[in-house]
Design an enzyme around this catalytic site. Structure first.
Site, PDB file in Angstrom:
ATOM      1  N   HIS A  15       0.823  -1.201   0.000  1.00 17.67           N
ATOM      2  CA  HIS A  15       0.000   0.000   0.000  1.00 17.67           C
ATOM      3  C   HIS A  15       0.862   1.258   0.000  1.00 17.67           C
ATOM      4  O   HIS A  15       2.088   1.191  -0.032  1.00 17.67           O
ATOM      5  CB  HIS A  15      -0.996  -0.019   1.168  1.00 17.67           C
ATOM      6  CG  HIS A  15      -0.364  -0.259   2.500  1.00 17.67           C
ATOM      7  ND1 HIS A  15      -0.038   0.768   3.358  1.00 17.67           N
ATOM      8  CD2 HIS A  15       0.035  -1.403   3.120  1.00 17.67           C
ATOM      9  CE1 HIS A  15       0.513   0.254   4.450  1.00 17.67           C
ATOM     10  NE2 HIS A  15       0.569  -1.058   4.326  1.00 17.67           N
ATOM     11  N   ALA A  16       0.226   2.421   0.025  1.00 19.21           N
ATOM     12  CA  ALA A  16       0.888   3.703  -0.227  1.00 19.21           C
ATOM     13  C   ALA A  16       2.084   4.000   0.675  1.00 19.21           C
ATOM     14  O   ALA A  16       3.131   4.408   0.185  1.00 19.21           O
ATOM     15  CB  ALA A  16      -0.133   4.834  -0.137  1.00 19.21           C
TER      16      ALA A  16
END
Length: 88
Positions: A15-16
């Protein structure tokens, strides 16, 4: 050219937050660094490219580097992803 294949163990996938850390680490090297998932490869120095892969948990990804500092680049990226608990 060198490459490593690892499995994503983070329950949310790549994820980010950890992707940003990995992209920042990759950007410090001169080598061409690619991340591949399901036959698609993108530049690991591009957060938009990495996020476009949508890598979920339990996915096998391949990170490759080609250049003068390829070994150091792969080792650093692997350490960063392990420190973020993204890979086992």
């Amino acid at each position: 050219m060198k490459e490593i294949t690892v499995t994503v163990v983070d329950p949310v996938g790549l994820h980010a937050r950890p992707a940003t850390v990995a992209v920042n680490a990759a950007s410090k090297f001169k080598s061409d660094i690619q991340i591949s998932y399901k036959g698609k490869s993108v530049n690991m120095k591009s957060i938009m490219g990495v996020m476009s892969l949508g890598i979920p948990t339990q996915s096998e990804i391949t990170i490759s580097a080609d250049g003068d500092d390829e070994e150091a680049a792969l080792e650093t990226i692997k350490e960063v992803l392990q420190a973020q608990n993204v890979i086992g």
